[in-house]
Scaffold this active site. Structure first.
Site, PDB file in Angstrom:
ATOM      1  CG  HIS A   1      23.213  27.243  61.888  1.00 37.34           C
ATOM      2  ND1 HIS A   1      22.210  26.679  62.646  1.00 37.34           N
ATOM      3  CD2 HIS A   1      22.949  26.876  60.613  1.00 37.34           C
ATOM      4  CE1 HIS A   1      21.394  26.002  61.865  1.00 37.34           C
ATOM      5  NE2 HIS A   1      21.817  26.102  60.618  1.00 37.34           N
TER       6      HIS A   1
ATOM      7  CG  ASP B   1      27.083  31.338  70.475  1.00 37.38           C
ATOM      8  OD1 ASP B   1      27.040  30.787  69.360  1.00 37.38           O
ATOM      9  OD2 ASP B   1      27.092  30.718  71.548  1.00 37.38           O
TER      10      ASP B   1
HETATM   11  P1  ADP Z   1      26.808  25.536  69.097  1.00 32.42           P
HETATM   12  O1  ADP Z   1      25.897  25.344  67.941  1.00 32.42           O
HETATM   13  O2  ADP Z   1      27.907  26.530  68.865  1.00 32.42           O
HETATM   14  O3  ADP Z   1      27.348  24.262  69.659  1.00 32.42           O
HETATM   15  P2  ADP Z   1      24.420  26.222  70.730  1.00 32.42           P
HETATM   16  O4  ADP Z   1      24.346  26.662  72.157  1.00 32.42           O
HETATM   17  O5  ADP Z   1      23.593  27.029  69.806  1.00 32.42           O
HETATM   18  O6  ADP Z   1      25.968  26.198  70.314  1.00 32.42           O
HETATM   19  O7  ADP Z   1      23.919  24.723  70.610  1.00 32.42           O
HETATM   20  C1  ADP Z   1      24.508  23.670  71.335  1.00 32.42           C
HETATM   21  C2  ADP Z   1      23.502  22.552  71.470  1.00 32.42           C
HETATM   22  O8  ADP Z   1      24.196  21.353  71.809  1.00 32.42           O
HETATM   23  C3  ADP Z   1      22.494  22.800  72.580  1.00 32.42           C
HETATM   24  O9  ADP Z   1      21.253  22.293  72.194  1.00 32.42           O
HETATM   25  C4  ADP Z   1      23.079  22.029  73.762  1.00 32.42           C
HETATM   26  O10 ADP Z   1      22.133  21.568  74.697  1.00 32.42           O
HETATM   27  C5  ADP Z   1      23.751  20.871  73.068  1.00 32.42           C
HETATM   28  N1  ADP Z   1      24.905  20.461  73.865  1.00 32.42           N
HETATM   29  C6  ADP Z   1      25.985  21.175  74.159  1.00 32.42           C
HETATM   30  N2  ADP Z   1      26.811  20.470  74.968  1.00 32.42           N
HETATM   31  C7  ADP Z   1      26.234  19.293  75.175  1.00 32.42           C
HETATM   32  C8  ADP Z   1      26.584  18.122  75.909  1.00 32.42           C
HETATM   33  N3  ADP Z   1      27.678  18.057  76.637  1.00 32.42           N
HETATM   34  N4  ADP Z   1      25.756  17.103  75.856  1.00 32.42           N
HETATM   35  C9  ADP Z   1      24.618  17.164  75.149  1.00 32.42           C
HETATM   36  N5  ADP Z   1      24.230  18.231  74.452  1.00 32.42           N
HETATM   37  C10 ADP Z   1      25.018  19.284  74.457  1.00 32.42           C
HETATM   38  O1  F6P Z   2      26.262  25.905  65.109  1.00 31.84           O
HETATM   39  C1  F6P Z   2      27.547  25.961  64.617  1.00 31.84           C
HETATM   40  C2  F6P Z   2      28.097  24.595  64.250  1.00 31.84           C
HETATM   41  O2  F6P Z   2      29.283  24.731  63.543  1.00 31.84           O
HETATM   42  C3  F6P Z   2      27.183  23.732  63.405  1.00 31.84           C
HETATM   43  O3  F6P Z   2      27.269  23.916  62.030  1.00 31.84           O
HETATM   44  C4  F6P Z   2      27.608  22.381  63.836  1.00 31.84           C
HETATM   45  O4  F6P Z   2      26.604  21.452  63.671  1.00 31.84           O
HETATM   46  C5  F6P Z   2      27.958  22.551  65.311  1.00 31.84           C
HETATM   47  O5  F6P Z   2      28.409  23.860  65.416  1.00 31.84           O
HETATM   48  C6  F6P Z   2      28.958  21.547  65.819  1.00 31.84           C
HETATM   49  O6  F6P Z   2      30.185  21.653  65.108  1.00 31.84           O
HETATM   50  P1  F6P Z   2      31.028  20.417  64.535  1.00 31.84           P
HETATM   51  O7  F6P Z   2      30.178  19.747  63.512  1.00 31.84           O
HETATM   52  O8  F6P Z   2      32.253  21.047  63.965  1.00 31.84           O
HETATM   53  O9  F6P Z   2      31.311  19.536  65.688  1.00 31.84           O
END
Ligand code: ADP
Ligand code: F6P
Length: 471
Positions: A154, A361
């Site tokens: 990811h 990212d």
């Molecule tokens: P990562 O996997 O690194 O966290 P992404 O942007 O790919 O980054 O995915 C984050 C996901 O988590 C998105 O679907 C986003 O809407 C959700 N998310 C992030 N912050 C919040 C929050 N404060 N409350 C609810 N959902 C969240």
């Molecule tokens: O998308 C990257 C990632 O590390 C996922 O594997 C994981 O679900 C998400 O970010 C949140 O991370 P964590 O499980 O360390 O809170």
């Protein structure tokens, strides 16, 4: 249709309607619909390691196990999030390698394999997720597992010379060669891994796969997506408190920039806040008119680098508000708590600019969610880092260098002043891509390639297979 077995560090809580984190968001709905097994850490920390337990939730068997305190410290916070996460996000300066991290990472992967094997049937498709579990196929193969095993990363895959900065880089890539299919987010990531295979290991691509010993592995790009239709529907449903806030802003003619990210140093948050501060300096006409809502819930707080970014951000937020705030206007609202997706979606819809500027990212699903949430008649503008995987598809956004505070401030201005016709044209192009490359398309295309027969079905020794069958 073969059964799918998802293995990830954490098992998503499928009782919850919505998830946080790219991996859980992309997989939870699809698994609920398709059924299968989801195996991984329960999220609990116990003094001692304990075995896995299965629980049926709808059509999914959630099989989860607690980790011991030591495993959490050395595998999850340690090797996964203090070595691999910074290394794979091009942050060699933040790699914090300590004794035992790698050994415990290897041991947890061995334990996951041993605990998983009794649940596997011959025709299952095993799909391993993310950097926590890179050695898992190798450990399963040692136990005689001949199933098709796929891996999806990811996060970004770093360039070969950066990967080579770590002493066990070859071992890491050899772990990946035990999978039948390795999926990555972007063509840059695919290029980085295949360059390593060719230049550092002398492997050659033949018929779409790399042969290594008796096995072959495919390396392909599968950009992850969201459920755009479901998210758009959620964005149109405003809970009361969000509706009241929107009405108030409309009445006052106020406009909003929004950012939503886990509070991670890879997300470029300090630079983003500085760019907003610069905008207010260069365009005093935005005072009392444009505000910035940054939602950044806590994550991995026991890792030093995360504690540091939190302090930095709090100081920056304080200084921006201290400098610009009026008794009746808060320029920056910084929320360091999780916000439900039911609120998040309408907040994204009601914001004039989606400000998504990670330093690096894998994909960034928030960028796609911002696009899906918009009103097609009057859409907002996405300002997106060119170093987010999403930029490869979403090039109709205003792309920025997330290190360049001046450029980001100029793009914010351009976004806020963009005429409706241009906003619509850009949004239409973005939405078409978000709709096409959605979560279901991602899942189905990966599984379709994973299922495709190749020479690997013949690999594996008779003894191992017999042992596996007798488990
Ligand atoms: P990562 O996997 O690194 O966290 P992404 O942007 O790919 O980054 O995915 C984050 C996901 O988590 C998105 O679907 C986003 O809407 C959700 N998310 C992030 N912050 C919040 C929050 N404060 N409350 C609810 N959902 C969240
Ligand atoms: O998308 C990257 C990632 O590390 C996922 O594997 C994981 O679900 C998400 O970010 C949140 O991370 P964590 O499980 O360390 O809170």
């Amino acid at each position: 249709m073969p059964r799918v077995v998802i293995v990830s560090n954490r098992v998503a809580d499928l009782r919850k309607k919505s998830q946080t984190g790219g991996l859980a968001v992309a997989l939870a709905d699809a698994m609920r619909e398709r059924g299968g097994i989801w195996f991984g850490w329960s999220g609990e920390t116990k003094e001692e390691a304990a075995p896995a337990v299965a629980e049926t939730i709808g059509r999914v068997a959630a099989v989860s196990l607690p980790l011991s305190r030591r495993e959490v410290e050395e595998y999850y916070l340690g090797y996964a999030n203090s070595v691999l996460w910074p290394l794979f996000h091009y942050r060699l300066d933040l790699v914090d390698h300590r004794p035992n991290f790698l050994d415990t990472y290897a041991a947890v992967n061995r334990r996951f394999a041993t605990e998983l094997v009794p649940y596997l049937e011959d025709d299952d498709l095993v799909w391993v997720q993310d950097y926590h579990l890179m050695p898992l196929a190798a450990r399963l193969r040692e136990l005689g597992c001949r199933n098709r095993i796929g891996f999806f990363l990811h996060i970004p895959f770093p360039p070969p010379d950066m990967l080579a900065a770590t002493s066990n880089h070859r071992e890491m890539v050899e772990w990946l060669l035990e999978f039948d299919l390795v999926g990555l987010q972007t063509s840059t990531d695919v290029g980085n891994l295949t360059r390593y295979l060719e230049e550092h290991m002398g492997l050659e691509e033949i018929g779409g796969a790399y042969r290594h010993g008796s096995r072959q592995v495919r390396v392909e790009r599968f950009p992850i997506g969201i459920d755009p239709v479901g998210f758009a529907a959620m964005a149109r449903e405003e809970p009361d408190d969000v509706a009241i806030d929107l009405m108030r802003r409309k009445l006052l003619g106020q406009r909003q920039i929004i950012g939503v990210d886990r509070l991670d140093y890879s997300k470029g948050l300090p630079e983003r806040l500085r760019a907003y501060g610069r905008l207010l300096v260069q365009h005093p006409e935005y005072e009392r008119v444009v505000s910035f809502l940054q939602i950044a819930p806590p994550t991995r707080e026991d890792v030093d680098a995360y504690a540091e970014i939190r302090l930095e951000l709090e100081a920056l937020a304080g200084s921006i508000n201290g400098r610009f705030a009026e008794f009746n206007w808060t320029p920056l609202r910084y929320i360091h708590r999780p916000v439900s997706r039911e609120k998040l979606a309408p907040l994204l819809r009601a914001s004039d600019v989606g400000f998504v500027t990670p330093l690096r990212d894998g994909m960034n699903l928030v960028a796609k969610e911002y696009v899906a949430a918009q009103d097609v008649e009057d859409p907002g503008v996405l300002v997106l880092s060119r170093f987010a995987g999403a930029a490869e598809e979403l090039d109709a956004a205003l792309l920025v260098n997330p290190y360049d505070v001046d450029e980001m401030s100029r793009r914010l201005h351009q976004a806020l002043e963009m005429p409706l016709a241009e906003r619509r044209r850009r949004h239409e192009e973005l939405l078409e891509k978000v709709m096409r490359q959605n979560a279901t398309a991602w899942l189905e295309s990966f599984l379709e390639v994973l299922e495709r027969p190749d020479g690997n079905q013949e690999a594996g020794t008779g003894d191992q297979v017999a042992a596996f069958r007798a488990k």
